[in-house]
Scaffold this motif. Structure first.
Motif, PDB file in Angstrom:
ATOM      1  N   VAL A 135      -7.971 -24.157  -8.643  1.00  0.00           N
ATOM      2  CA  VAL A 135      -9.190 -24.001  -9.442  1.00  0.00           C
ATOM      3  C   VAL A 135      -9.624 -25.395  -9.887  1.00  0.00           C
ATOM      4  CG1 VAL A 135     -10.151 -23.138 -11.609  1.00  0.00           C
ATOM      5  CG2 VAL A 135      -8.668 -21.669 -10.235  1.00  0.00           C
ATOM      6  N   VAL A 136     -10.888 -25.737  -9.653  1.00  0.00           N
ATOM      7  CA  VAL A 136     -11.385 -27.069 -10.003  1.00  0.00           C
ATOM      8  C   VAL A 136     -12.701 -26.930 -10.768  1.00  0.00           C
ATOM      9  CG1 VAL A 136     -10.297 -28.204  -8.029  1.00  0.00           C
ATOM     10  CG2 VAL A 136     -12.616 -27.290  -7.807  1.00  0.00           C
ATOM     11  N   ALA A 137     -13.108 -28.020 -11.412  1.00  0.00           N
ATOM     12  CA  ALA A 137     -14.366 -28.030 -12.161  1.00  0.00           C
ATOM     13  C   ALA A 137     -15.551 -28.038 -11.208  1.00  0.00           C
ATOM     14  CB  ALA A 137     -14.415 -29.253 -13.072  1.00  0.00           C
ATOM     15  N   ASP A 138     -16.654 -27.460 -11.668  1.00  0.00           N
ATOM     16  CA  ASP A 138     -17.877 -27.441 -10.873  1.00  0.00           C
ATOM     17  C   ASP A 138     -19.070 -27.589 -11.817  1.00  0.00           C
ATOM     18  OD1 ASP A 138     -20.271 -25.675  -9.645  1.00  0.00           O
ATOM     19  OD2 ASP A 138     -19.052 -26.516  -8.018  1.00  0.00           O
ATOM     20  N   PRO A 139     -19.999 -28.490 -11.543  1.00  0.00           N
ATOM     21  CA  PRO A 139     -21.124 -28.711 -12.456  1.00  0.00           C
ATOM     22  C   PRO A 139     -22.068 -27.519 -12.573  1.00  0.00           C
ATOM     23  CG  PRO A 139     -21.416 -29.950 -10.411  1.00  0.00           C
ATOM     24  CD  PRO A 139     -20.027 -29.414 -10.399  1.00  0.00           C
ATOM     25  N   SER A 140     -22.102 -26.667 -11.556  1.00  0.00           N
ATOM     26  CA  SER A 140     -23.014 -25.526 -11.573  1.00  0.00           C
ATOM     27  C   SER A 140     -22.380 -24.278 -12.159  1.00  0.00           C
ATOM     28  CB  SER A 140     -23.504 -25.225 -10.150  1.00  0.00           C
ATOM     29  OG  SER A 140     -24.155 -26.350  -9.589  1.00  0.00           O
ATOM     30  N   THR A 141     -21.138 -24.000 -11.750  1.00  0.00           N
ATOM     31  CA  THR A 141     -20.476 -22.758 -12.177  1.00  0.00           C
ATOM     32  C   THR A 141     -19.299 -23.005 -13.119  1.00  0.00           C
ATOM     33  OG1 THR A 141     -19.053 -22.825 -10.228  1.00  0.00           O
ATOM     34  CG2 THR A 141     -21.110 -21.606 -10.033  1.00  0.00           C
ATOM     35  N   PHE A 142     -19.138 -24.225 -13.606  1.00  0.00           N
ATOM     36  CA  PHE A 142     -18.047 -24.639 -14.505  1.00  0.00           C
ATOM     37  C   PHE A 142     -16.705 -24.715 -13.778  1.00  0.00           C
ATOM     38  CE2 PHE A 142     -21.136 -22.776 -17.497  1.00  0.00           C
ATOM     39  CZ  PHE A 142     -21.383 -23.901 -18.263  1.00  0.00           C
TER      40      PHE A 142
END
Length: 433
Positions: free
Chosen positions: A154-161
Motif C-alpha cells: 500500500v503506497v500514498a497516492d495524490p488522487s486517492t490518498f
C-alpha cells in the motif's frame, strides 16, 4: 524461580513459549532503535545521545512492565508522538527540544496523577464492552495497514490518498512470500511460525541482494549513554502559556493510545474477563506513567506500550517474562546494532498483517444489530487506520456513543465519566484544528 515469579503454568505458557514471544515482539519493534532517534535528531538533539536515551528508556520501562506489572508488552518512546514532538513542537510551533522535553515530563506527571487517583481505571471501566471489542478490531485494522505500508504493498497516492503499490518490487514479493509462509505455518500450528517467517524472508532478502550484510555485526563493548540529553528538559519554558495546548495534546494522545493498546493486547492475551476488567491494569498504567517521566529525564519522548507486541501475544506471550525477554534483547542490541538493523521492514510486515487478522476475530462479539452500538463501533474501527492514530478512533467512538445516547433519549445510560471524556476529546480535536 521463573514459575514462582510469573506463574507460567497458571497462565498456560512455558519458558520456551515466552522467550519465543519476546523474540517475536523484539523483531517487530526493533526498528524503533533507528527511526525514533532519527526523528529526535531532526528536532535538534544530538543523535548519539538520542539513540542511547531511546534504548535505555525501552530497557528500563519494559523490565518494569515485565517484573512488576507482569504484562507481555514492550514500552518505548512512541513513534506517532515522537513525530508530533519533532515535526510540530520543535518545528512550526517554534519550541526548542529542551522545552519540548519539559512538556513531555509534565504530561507524565499528569499521567501519574490520573493513575494514582484511579481516574484512568475509571475511564477504562466506563468504556462499554462493545467499544472495547471495537478498539481491538480497530487496532487490528491499523496494525495490518502499517504492515502493508511498510512493505510497499500500500503506497500514498495524490488522487486517492492510498493505492496498491508495485507488486513486482522485490520487497513486496518477499513480503507476500513471507505472508504465505507464515499463514501456512500458523494454520498448521507450527510453533515459532512468525520467527521462522521473519528469518526466512531476511535471509532471502540477503541472497537476492535486496538487503545487504552489515560490515560488522558487533559494535563494541562501550555502552552508549545519553550524556547530551540527560536532565536537559526545560520545565519553566514548558509551563509557558503557549505550551498548554501542547501538553494537553500530549496527555490526551498518549493516554488513549496507551489505553487502546493495553485493552487490545489484554483481550488477546486473556487478561480481560467477561465484564471487561483487566488483570494488573493499574500496575501497567503506573508503569507507563513512570516511563514517560523517565523518558523526558533521559532525553526521549513519551513512552508508550508498543502495538507491535501483538505479534508476541499472537505467538503465545502471556506473562511478564515476554517483556523481560524484550528488554534483554534491547540490551543486547546496544552491542549488535548493525546486526539488528539487518531485519528489514518487509520481513516484519507480514507479521503485522497476520496479527491484524487475528485481532479482527473480535468483530463477531460486537452487537451490530443495534445501530446505537454499531455506529460508534464502526467509527472507532474505521478511524484508527484512516487517521493513523489509535487515540482518534477512541475519540470518535466515545463522542458518537455519547451523542447518540443523548439524541435518542437514553442519556441516563451514559456514565458521568463518559460525558467528561467525550468533552475532553472534543476539546482536543478543536485545539488540533
Amino acid at each position: 524461580m521463573l514459575e514462582r515469579i510469573f506463574a507460567l503454568k497458571a497462565n498456560g505458557t512455558s519458558v520456551r513459549q515466552e522467550l519465543r514471544a519476546g523474540l517475536t515482539s523484539f523483531m517487530a519493534m526493533c526498528y524503533l532503535i533507528f527511526v525514533v532517534p532519527s526523528m529526535l535528531a531532526d528536532a535538534g538533539m544530538p543523535r548519539e545521545s538520542a539513540v542511547a536515551a531511546v534504548i535505555w528508556v525501552t530497557i528500563a520501562i519494559t523490565l518494569l512492565m515485565g517484573l512488576w506489572a507482569r504484562f507481555p508488552v514492550g514500552v518505548a518512546p512512541g513513534l506517532g508522538i515522537t513525530a508530533f514532538f519533532a515535526y510540530y513542537v520543535c518545528g512550526p510551533a517554534g519550541y526548542s527540544w529542551q522545552t519540548g522535553l519539559g512538556a513531555v515530563f509534565i504530561s507524565g506527571v499528569f499521567f501519574m496523577l490520573l493513575t494514582v487517583t484511579r481516574v484512568r481505571q475509571m475511564i477504562i471501566d466506563a468504556v462499554p464492552m462493545d467499544l472495547k471489542y471495537a478498539i481491538v478490531v480497530g487496532i487490528g485494522a491499523f496494525i495490518a495497514f502499517i504492515g502493508l505500508k511498510n512493505c510497499g504493498i500500500v503506497v500514498a497516492d495524490p488522487s486517492t490518498f492510498v493505492t496498491l503499490g508495485p507488486l513486482t518490487r522485490p520487497e513486496a514479493l518477499l513480503a507476500l512470500g513471507g505472508l504465505a509462509l507464515m499463514a501456512m505455518l500458523m494454520c498448521l500450528r507450527v510453533p515459532g511460525s512468525m520467527i521462522i517467517g521473519i528469518l526466512t524472508v531476511t535471509v532471502a532478502g540477503v541472497l537476492c541482494g535486496v538487503t545487504s550484510m552489515p560490515e560488522q555485526a558487533f559494535s563494541g563493548f562501550s555502552l552508549p549513554l545519553p550524556t547530551g540529553t540527560f536532565m536537559q528538559m526545560d520545565l519553566r519554558g514548558a509551563l509557558h502559556h503557549g505550551l498548554i495546548s501542547i501538553i494537553f495534546t500530549l496527555t490526551m494522545v498518549d493516554l488513549f493510545d496507551n489505553m487502546g493498546v493495553l485493552i487490545g493486547l489484554a483481550r488477546k492475551a486473556g487478561f480481560m474477563d467477561e465484564k471487561g476488567h483487566i488483570r494488573h491494569l493499574d500496575r501497567a498504567l503506573v508503569t507507563d506513567s513512570i516511563g514517560t517521566m523517565c523518558s523526558a529525564v533521559l532525553g526521549a519522548t513519551t513512552a508508550t506500550s508498543y502495538l507491535e507486541c501483538a505479534a508476541g501475544v499472537a505467538e503465545g506471550g502471556r506473562t511478564g517474562l515476554t517483556a523481560v525477554t524484550i528488554a534483554g534483547l534491547f540490551l543486547l542490541a546496544l552491542f549488535f546494532t548493525p546486526l539488528v538493523a539487518m531485519v528489514p521492514a518487509y520481513a516484519t510486515a507480514p507479521v503485522l498483517v497476520l496479527v491484524g487478522a487475528l485481532m479482527m476475530q473480535e468483530v463477531v462479539q460486537i452487537k451490530f444489530r443495534d445501530l446505537s452500538v454499531a455506529i460508534p463501533a464502526f467509527l472507532t474501527i474505521i478511524a484508527m487506520p484512516l487517521t493513523f492514530n489509535i487515540a482518534t478512533g477512541f475519540g470518535f467512538g466515545f463522542i458518537s456513543f455519547v451523542v447518540l445516547r443523548v439524541l435518542t433519549g437514553r442519556w441516563r445510560e451514559v456514565s458521568p465519566v463518559m460525558y467528561i471524556v467525550a468533552v475532553c476529546f472534543a476539546a482536543n480535536f478543536a485545539l488540533r484544528g
